[in-house]
Write an enzyme that holds these catalytic residues in place. Structure first.
Site: not given
Length: 353
Positions: A228-229, A271
């Site tokens: 996950d960003i 994301e």
């Protein structure tokens, strides 16, 4: 006689198919070339009217070609339809039904259904059929106006037949290519995420279920990475969604570059990314996740205005267990991801045992 005469039948101008118009231009070139050959042929056969008709036909195809180049498609279609219908009619009336000029009319049939809405295509087909039958019946009641010798008539017939065969083959290949491309595009749309080019969630689920079935048979390890960003929303808020989309695409490319060809990678959520690593244990999967994290950290991330973006990623890793299903394996990787977020982000955490 022109064969381009084919498909341009009347494509709905609302349906702008670039490939269709490119083929139409090519067929105009071929048709004009054939008509030039006919000009000399009919002069040799002593049929000057048909010879000079071909000069008009060449002119119409040249104008139609130029119109297609300028996207004046209505004008081009009108010219092509007119040329085919008039030329076929004149050819039949001047030297007879046995000349085979009527075959060119048949080349419109597949194009009607490819290029028009169904109702219009059926109406155009009925009109074409009526013209064809009327021309046939007319030749029962009148003799050819400018007959040529039987041997020459046979030569014209065989030439027309050969041209029609060649053009039908060419157009069939075009339509087949169009269908194949459309199917490939639909398949791509159904299985991939349009922004990142990675598998979408639905197709990833299907592929992973197959991989887990293989695990049940072989017992080979399968690892899961959920990535996950970090603080992605702030990138969207500060630089705009276009910049955020570009970041997602670049992140996807880096993840793909750092993992193996056989690894399955999907955009799992906004994301968030999921990677499934066949034949990979927990420690090897952790090393792969670290490699991805470091590659993303080393990348020079820039906003549209040139400002540097500090982009990091957090990851959770799990390994499929014999009593697992897909959801339980992913949930353990998710919990590891949340732990990495809680511990400060920009790190890789393993599932808790």
């Amino acid at each position: 006689m022109s064969q381009a005469r084919s498909m341009f039948a009347g494509e709905s101008i609302r349906e702008r198919r670039p490939q269709f118009w490119q083929v139409a231009k090519r067929c105009c070139q071929i048709a004009a070339t054939v008509d030039v050959a006919f000009f000399f042929l009919f002069h040799l056969l002593g049929s000057p009217i048909l010879a000079w008709v071909n000069v008009v036909s060449v002119t119409m195809y040249v104008v139609a070609y130029r119109a297609l180049g300028k996207k004046q498609n209505v004008l081009a279609i009108t010219l092509i339809w007119s040329e085919v219908i008039i030329h076929a009619g004149l050819g039949v009336m001047l030297i007879g039904w046995e000349s085979g000029f009527h075959y060119y009319l048949l080349m419109f049939i597949p194009a009607l259904f490819v290029s028009m809405q169904l109702q219009r295509a059926i109406a155009a087909l009925a009109a074409l059929w009526s013209y064809y039958v009327a021309l046939y019946l007319l030749m029962w009641f009148i003799e050819p106006l400018q007959p040529i010798a039987p041997g020459a008539l046979l030569g014209v017939y065989l030439f027309n037949l050969s041209v029609v065969f060649a053009m039908f083959s060419y157009l069939s290949f075009f339509y087949l290519t169009m269908v194949t491309m459309a199917n490939r595009k639909l398949r791509r749309m159904a299985t991939t995420d349009s922004l990142t080019g990675l598998f979408n969630r639905r197709h990833m689920t299907y592929l992973v279920e197959k991989e887990l079935a293989r695990y049940q048979r072989s017992g080979h390890p399968v690892a899961f990475l959920v990535l996950d960003i970090d603080h992605f929303k702030s990138i969207n808020d500060k630089y705009g969604h276009e910049a955020g989309d570009r970041v997602l695409g670049d992140v996807a490319g880096i993840i793909k570059a750092q993992l193996r060809t056989q690894d399955l990678i999907a955009r799992w959520g906004g994301e968030e990314f999921l990677a499934v690593l066949p034949d990979t244990g927990l420690k090897s999967a952790q090393a792969s996740a670290e490699r991805v994290r470091e590659a993303l950290l080393a990348h020079d991330w820039r906003a549209p205005n040139g400002e540097r973006i500090d982009l990091t990623i957090s990851a959770g890793v799990s390994e499929f267990r014999s009593n697992d299903d897909l959801n339980s394996a992913i949930n353990r990787a998710d919990r590891a991801l949340y732990r990495s977020k809680e511990l400060g982000r920009n790190r890789v955490e393993l599932e808790a045992f």
